[in-house]
Motif scaffolding. Structure first.
Motif, PDB file in Angstrom:
ATOM      1  N   PRO A   1       2.037  11.746  -2.712  1.00 19.85           N
ATOM      2  CA  PRO A   1       0.744  11.274  -2.244  1.00 19.85           C
ATOM      3  C   PRO A   1       0.038  12.334  -1.386  1.00 19.85           C
ATOM      4  O   PRO A   1       0.685  13.137  -0.719  1.00 19.85           O
ATOM      5  CB  PRO A   1       1.110  10.050  -1.399  1.00 19.85           C
ATOM      6  CG  PRO A   1       2.442   9.618  -1.910  1.00 19.85           C
ATOM      7  CD  PRO A   1       3.155  10.878  -2.292  1.00 19.85           C
TER       8      PRO A   1
ATOM      9  N   ASN B   1       0.823  -1.219   0.000  1.00 17.32           N
ATOM     10  CA  ASN B   1       0.000   0.000   0.000  1.00 17.32           C
ATOM     11  C   ASN B   1       0.850   1.258   0.000  1.00 17.32           C
ATOM     12  O   ASN B   1       0.328   2.365   0.051  1.00 17.32           O
ATOM     13  CB  ASN B   1      -0.967   0.001   1.185  1.00 17.32           C
ATOM     14  CG  ASN B   1      -0.254  -0.060   2.529  1.00 17.32           C
ATOM     15  OD1 ASN B   1       0.961   0.100   2.610  1.00 17.32           O
ATOM     16  ND2 ASN B   1      -1.033  -0.313   3.592  1.00 17.32           N
ATOM     17  N   CYS B   2       2.153   1.021  -0.061  1.00 13.69           N
ATOM     18  CA  CYS B   2       3.073   2.161  -0.115  1.00 13.69           C
ATOM     19  C   CYS B   2       4.318   1.687  -0.855  1.00 13.69           C
ATOM     20  O   CYS B   2       5.372   1.466  -0.280  1.00 13.69           O
ATOM     21  CB  CYS B   2       3.409   2.604   1.320  1.00 13.69           C
ATOM     22  SG  CYS B   2       4.279   4.179   1.420  1.00 13.69           S
TER      23      CYS B   2
ATOM     24  N   ILE C   1      -4.036   3.487   1.450  1.00 17.62           N
ATOM     25  CA  ILE C   1      -2.697   4.050   1.318  1.00 17.62           C
ATOM     26  C   ILE C   1      -2.036   3.974   2.677  1.00 17.62           C
ATOM     27  O   ILE C   1      -2.582   4.454   3.687  1.00 17.62           O
ATOM     28  CB  ILE C   1      -2.737   5.516   0.838  1.00 17.62           C
ATOM     29  CG1 ILE C   1      -3.420   5.598  -0.534  1.00 17.62           C
ATOM     30  CG2 ILE C   1      -1.326   6.091   0.760  1.00 17.62           C
ATOM     31  CD1 ILE C   1      -3.634   7.025  -0.993  1.00 17.62           C
ATOM     32  N   GLY C   2      -0.892   3.365   2.752  1.00 22.30           N
ATOM     33  CA  GLY C   2      -0.200   3.210   4.013  1.00 22.30           C
ATOM     34  C   GLY C   2       0.139   4.540   4.652  1.00 22.30           C
ATOM     35  O   GLY C   2       0.340   5.551   3.965  1.00 22.30           O
TER      36      GLY C   2
ATOM     37  N   CYS D   1       2.919   6.689   3.507  1.00 16.46           N
ATOM     38  CA  CYS D   1       2.796   7.405   2.232  1.00 16.46           C
ATOM     39  C   CYS D   1       1.844   8.593   2.313  1.00 16.46           C
ATOM     40  O   CYS D   1       1.680   9.316   1.337  1.00 16.46           O
ATOM     41  CB  CYS D   1       2.315   6.455   1.146  1.00 16.46           C
ATOM     42  SG  CYS D   1       3.550   5.217   0.694  1.00 16.46           S
ATOM     43  N   GLU D   2       1.137   8.774   3.460  1.00 15.23           N
ATOM     44  CA  GLU D   2       0.171   9.881   3.558  1.00 15.23           C
ATOM     45  C   GLU D   2       0.869  11.118   4.119  1.00 15.23           C
ATOM     46  O   GLU D   2       0.879  11.398   5.325  1.00 15.23           O
ATOM     47  CB  GLU D   2      -1.023   9.467   4.453  1.00 15.23           C
ATOM     48  CG  GLU D   2      -1.852   8.399   3.782  1.00 15.23           C
ATOM     49  CD  GLU D   2      -3.129   8.075   4.521  1.00 15.23           C
ATOM     50  OE1 GLU D   2      -4.169   7.955   3.834  1.00 15.23           O
ATOM     51  OE2 GLU D   2      -3.089   7.932   5.753  1.00 15.23           O
TER      52      GLU D   2
ATOM     53  N   ASP E   1      -2.207   1.370   7.988  1.00 17.48           N
ATOM     54  CA  ASP E   1      -3.119   2.253   7.241  1.00 17.48           C
ATOM     55  C   ASP E   1      -4.231   2.682   8.218  1.00 17.48           C
ATOM     56  O   ASP E   1      -5.309   2.089   8.272  1.00 17.48           O
ATOM     57  CB  ASP E   1      -3.700   1.499   6.045  1.00 17.48           C
ATOM     58  CG  ASP E   1      -4.657   2.348   5.211  1.00 17.48           C
ATOM     59  OD1 ASP E   1      -4.664   3.590   5.399  1.00 17.48           O
ATOM     60  OD2 ASP E   1      -5.397   1.746   4.398  1.00 17.48           O
TER      61      ASP E   1
ATOM     62  N   GLN F   1       2.666  -2.298   6.840  1.00 14.11           N
ATOM     63  CA  GLN F   1       1.515  -1.962   6.003  1.00 14.11           C
ATOM     64  C   GLN F   1       0.453  -1.183   6.801  1.00 14.11           C
ATOM     65  O   GLN F   1      -0.745  -1.300   6.533  1.00 14.11           O
ATOM     66  CB  GLN F   1       0.884  -3.227   5.405  1.00 14.11           C
ATOM     67  CG  GLN F   1       1.806  -3.983   4.464  1.00 14.11           C
ATOM     68  CD  GLN F   1       1.983  -3.277   3.142  1.00 14.11           C
ATOM     69  OE1 GLN F   1       1.109  -3.296   2.283  1.00 14.11           O
ATOM     70  NE2 GLN F   1       3.103  -2.596   2.981  1.00 14.11           N
TER      71      GLN F   1
ATOM     72  N   ASN G   1       7.707   0.033   4.285  1.00 13.59           N
ATOM     73  CA  ASN G   1       6.550   0.049   5.178  1.00 13.59           C
ATOM     74  C   ASN G   1       6.201  -1.397   5.515  1.00 13.59           C
ATOM     75  O   ASN G   1       5.188  -1.926   5.071  1.00 13.59           O
ATOM     76  CB  ASN G   1       5.376   0.757   4.495  1.00 13.59           C
ATOM     77  CG  ASN G   1       4.151   0.878   5.386  1.00 13.59           C
ATOM     78  OD1 ASN G   1       4.271   0.879   6.596  1.00 13.59           O
ATOM     79  ND2 ASN G   1       2.987   0.986   4.772  1.00 13.59           N
TER      80      ASN G   1
END
Length: 947
Positions: free
Chosen positions: A947, A856-857, A873-874, A877-878, A867, A865, A862
């Motif tokens: 992202p 997810n990233c 989206i992990g 990555c946000e 989220d 994982q 990561n």
């Protein structure tokens, strides 16, 4: 004693045919002496009972004693030799040893240890009528070692006990078309026969000791033909008699004895009519043969002295004393005779009087001379018949040619007894349903055939009276047969180097050529002739000319060197030879004629081109060259319309003939190696390598043709496979489809596998011979032997082949590209993206590879994982690009944060990608400048791809 031993040995060998159990058999080879004789005492001491096993060995008869000899058979382990065949009319010699000869009713009679004469079954005795061999009934069951004609009758003596299936021991008489018993009733072998004396009596000598009628005959006996009575001569000898003749009106007997009539007589004695007398002190060893010459008695054998005089294997007795013939021979003398008033000696010697000879020599009156090139093995019998000296023995070659154990000498050269063809075949073609052969020969099938002959499938025939010199090339044009060579007459008609046969007569082609043609081809409606000539019909025609049926024409200005090969390809005439220019254009040994002008063909070749052909839509060129157009290619190459390609590794010596037979390219010549293996002078192209035809040829293959479904080979041949070829042979491997796949064995490289045949795998090669076991149209990449490899990495599974769709991360290489499809784990966190990468080891467990696509990233490490908001989206990555300090806004504080990180060792942005405002995949002072420009000067916002 020889008599007893021989009879016991015969019994032992006869037991081999009584069907005794295998366990009872003892190998005869266990009891063979170093010289190949059977050791009876050793067999007795070993308690041998039952049959003797002779499998894999030959049984012959010793020429000295008549005792059995055993030897190993030649190892012919090439099964395909069964497809080679002779092309000989009757008259091919005999298939084993010749021991005796005489003349009866104008026929030559030959005796020995053989079963075939020519192509006729003839057990140990046969006659030659000048053209053909004939049997005498069913012959004898043992060797015929002596022959004589007395009155109207032929007598044969030897080691046999039946003649024409009747019980007749050791001596038989041919009477009224059948063998009869003359009543001698001898108890052992007859080694010598002669006829003479005032009453023309028959005399027999050998290893026998009684005749049944006269006990104590002791090795010699006389037959009174008028009273039909057998008489002993005194008390005979104390050992066997090997030779008989008449000299100075008296019978002379010779052999291996020391007494005759009870008196000392070393190996030779004469019968006065009432008593035996010695000839001086005789010889110091065995006497094999006797004859009279120039008032002397000539004696040959194994001795080294006669009458105390040094005389190596040959001597003469003048009636009172012994004399030598120079320094004599270095080996045994087996036979003597007089021919054309000269003395001839045959045997197993290679030197006569200091002169190198080969098993035969003649006495000039003062010295010994060779008789041609002689023989390759010993000559045991000599005779005069039909104006020729006839020699028989164990030889297979006489002079420079093949002659199977019997040959004739005309005073100049040795000739075979009715061989198929008596010299080299240089050209072959088919005309009016017959095979035409031409070359250097003057005999075919035992009849005169001057340089050209026709074969109708069973016999050779002449074409008129032939030519006056050799024929090199043949071609059929406009319904006639054309022949070219060095001749100046054809059928008695003046025909300079070229002539045509219309089916009944030879005709000239105007004034012909001024030198020999080498090759002919039909092109553009003309007969094209190439060779070494410079004029045709006395008009300029440099080495090449065309004939339209009435007149000669040149091809431009011609060629500056000899032409040896021609063929039509892609609408043009291609010409090869030893020339360097054609039509004034540089064309090194290879040129092209388009119908009006000459053209070069690349940069040519570095040596002579001897043959050209078209095969599988490609031009094939062969000869002596090792480079073509600057490319290293050994003696044979192919032009596909764009480039020159080799045929595997080529050949180690020259190629002189090409033809297509049953879809395969056949190459003949004088080579021994091709495709890394031994291939003797003829080979076929499998599609990927050269393969032998059986064990090949002994001698060069200079001409090839197809006739009645067979491949015909002509040249300087001695053998084809395990057959004696006599300059011409045929190959007719049958067309079989053993596996039922629709392809015969000549096309199918594995005729026992129905999944292997040409075109089985069309996705790989629609013509190559491949294996496609899973029937998915792709060939097995692991193919071996003659089978061409394909691309199928698993030929047992139709879902695996080069055209299959790859299934990602299943551990199987479906499309055979050598790698497995895996998911890309670029950030190395153990989770892959949806992007695919290849894995050479097929396990998807190496760094950067993954079995799943759930990351997810995907670009940020990561491993958990995480989220938190569940948006797919992990958490890693946000972030906002440019928000280096993580306060969810972009301002000067982020620039300060980056400067503090880059220059003062402050904390890194989290994640580091949040500090990459300008999206150059790094975090540095450039990003701080980018943010200041955005916040205070209206510059672009940080990278929108974050992202």
């Amino acid at each position: 004693m020889i008599t007893r031993s021989f009879l016991i040995i015969l019994c032992l060998f006869c037991l081999a045919g009584l069907g005794l159990a295998e366990a009872d058999k003892t190998s005869a080879l266990d009891f063979i002496t170093s010289d190949g004789l059977f050791d009876l005492e050793a067999a007795r001491e070993a308690g041998v009972e039952g049959s003797l096993d002779l499998e894999g060995y030959t049984f012959t008869v010793d020429p000295l004693t008549g005792a059995p000899k055993i030897g190993e058979k030649a190892d012919r382990s090439v099964p395909d030799d069964q497809y080679w065949h002779e092309m000989a009319a009757p008259g091919n010699g005999v298939n084993n040893t010749v021991m005796a000869m005489t003349v009866h009713n104008n026929d030559l009679v030959v005796g020995g240890y053989f079963t075939i004469a020519g192509t006729v079954g003839a057990n140990n005795i046969a006659r030659w009528d000048g053209l053909n061999w004939h049997a005498y009934g069913s012959g004898m069951n043992g060797a015929v070692r002596a022959l004589a004609v007395c009155g109207f009758y032929l007598y044969a003596g030897g080691s046999f006990t039946t003649a024409n299936s009747d019980a007749i021991n050791y001596l038989a008489k041919w009477e009224g078309g059948d063998w009869v018993d003359p009543g001698a009733n001898l108890n052992a072998v007859v080694l010598a026969l002669t006829v003479g004396g005032t009453n023309n009596f028959l005399y027999a000598g050998g290893s026998f000791t009684n005749s049944g009628i006269n006990s104590n005959a002791n090795y010699i006996i006389e037959y009174n033909t008028s009273s039909d009575i057998w008489i002993r001569l005194g008390t005979g000898m104390n050992n066997y008699v090997k030779a008989l003749t008449h000299y100075d009106g008296q019978l002379v007997a010779a052999g291996y004895f020391t007494t005759a009539g009870g008196i000392a007589a070393n190996n030779i004695a004469k019968w006065t009519g009432s008593a035996w007398e010695p000839l001086g002190t005789g010889t110091d060893n065995l006497v094999n043969t006797l004859t009279a010459f120039n008032d002397d008695l000539i004696v040959g054998g194994m001795f080294t002295s006669a009458g105390g005089v040094s005389a190596n294997r040959i001597a003469r007795w003048n009636g009172g004393s012994w004399q030598a013939f120079g320094s004599g021979m270095n080996g045994t003398v087996w036979a003597l005779t007089v021919f054309n008033s000269e003395l001839y000696a045959g045997g197993d010697f290679t030197n006569a009087g200091g002169t190198t000879v080969s098993r035969i020599a003649k006495w000039t009156g003062s010295s010994w001379q060779a008789v041609g090139a002689g023989f390759d093995s010993w000559a045991s019998s000599l005779c005069v018949h039909g104006g020729y000296l006839i020699a028989g023995g164990t030889f297979l070659n006489a002079g420079s040619g093949t002659a199977l154990r019997v040959a004739k000498w005309d005073g100049l050269e040795w000739k075979p007894m009715g061989m198929g063809i008596n010299d080299a075949v240089l050209a072959l073609t088919v005309y009016s349903g017959d095979l035409i052969a031409a070359g250097r020969f003057t005999e075919a099938g035992g009849v005169t055939a001057n340089y050209i002959a026709s074969w109708n499938g069973t016999s050779w025939n002449t074409l008129g009276t032939g030519m006056d010199a050799l024929v090199k090339t043949l071609k059929v044009y406009d319904g006639d047969l054309y022949a070219g060579g060095s001749f100046t007459t054809a059928g008695g008609v003046s025909a300079n180097r070229i002539a045509r046969w219309n089916g009944s007569t030879w005709q000239s082609l105007r004034l012909g050529l001024n030198s020999s043609p080498n090759v002919m081809e039909v092109y553009d409606g003309y007969l094209i002739v190439g060779g070494g000539f410079t004029t045709a019909d006395e008009n300029p025609a440099n080495r090449i000319a065309r004939w339209n049926g009435w007149n000669w024409f040149s091809l431009g200005t011609g060629i500056n060197g000899s032409v040896f090969a021609m063929t039509e390809y892609d609408g043009d005439l291609y010409v090869g030879g030893s020339f360097s220019t054609a039509g004034g254009i540089t064309t090194d040994k290879l040129a092209r004629w388009d119908g009006t002008s000459w053209h070069a063909f690349g940069s040519g070749v570095n040596d002579v081109v001897t043959c050209l052909a078209e095969y599988n839509d490609e031009l094939v060129v062969a000869g002596l060259f090792t480079t073509i157009n600057g490319i290293a290619i050994d003696r044979i190459a192919r032009w596909d319309g764009f480039d020159w390609e080799p045929f595997d590794t080529g050949f180690d010596n020259y190629v002189s003939s090409l033809i297509t037979y049953n879809g395969k390219l056949i190459a003949g010549g004088n080579f021994a190696q091709a495709s890394g293996q031994f291939i003797s002078n003829i080979a076929r192209w499998s599609g990927k390598d050269w393969q032998p035809l059986g064990s090949g040829l002994e001698g060069s293959a200079d001409a090839l043709a197809l006739y009645n479904g067979d491949l015909i080979v002509g040249g300087w041949l001695g053998k084809a496979g395990d057959k004696y070829a006599r300059y011409i042979a045929r190959w007719n491997r049958p067309l079989m489809d053993s596996d039922g796949d629709g392809y015969t064995s000549l096309y199918d490289c594995d005729d026992n596998d129905p999944f292997t045949y040409p075109g089985a795998a069309p996705h790989d090669d629609a013509t190559a011979c491949m294996r496609d076991t899973d029937d998915d149209d792709y060939g097995d990449e692991n193919a071996t032997g003659d089978i061409v490899p394909g691309g199928d990495c698993n030929d047992l599974n139709p879902t695996i082949n080069p055209g299959a769709t790859e299934i990602i991360a299943d551990g199987i290489d479906q499309n055979c590209n050598g790698v497995e499809g895996c998911y890309d784990d670029g950030d190395g966190d153990g989770y892959g993206s949806t992007d695919m990468i290849g894995s050479a080891d097929l396990d998807c467990s190496d760094v950067g590879e993954s079995y799943n696509s759930t990351d997810n990233c995907p670009n940020i490490y990561n491993p958990t994982q995480a989220d938190s908001d569940g948006d797919g989206i992990g958490d890693a990555c946000e972030f906002i690009c440019g928000d280096a300090n993580g306060d969810e806004s972009i301002n000067v504080g982020d620039a300060v944060y980056i400067i503090n990180y880059a220059f003062k060792g402050g904390p890194a942005p989290d994640p580091i990608e949040a500090g990459d405002a300008n999206c150059d995949e790094s975090c540095n002072v450039g990003d701080a400048v980018y943010i200041i420009n955005y916040a205070f000067k209206g510059g672009p916002a940080p990278c929108a791809s974050c992202p």
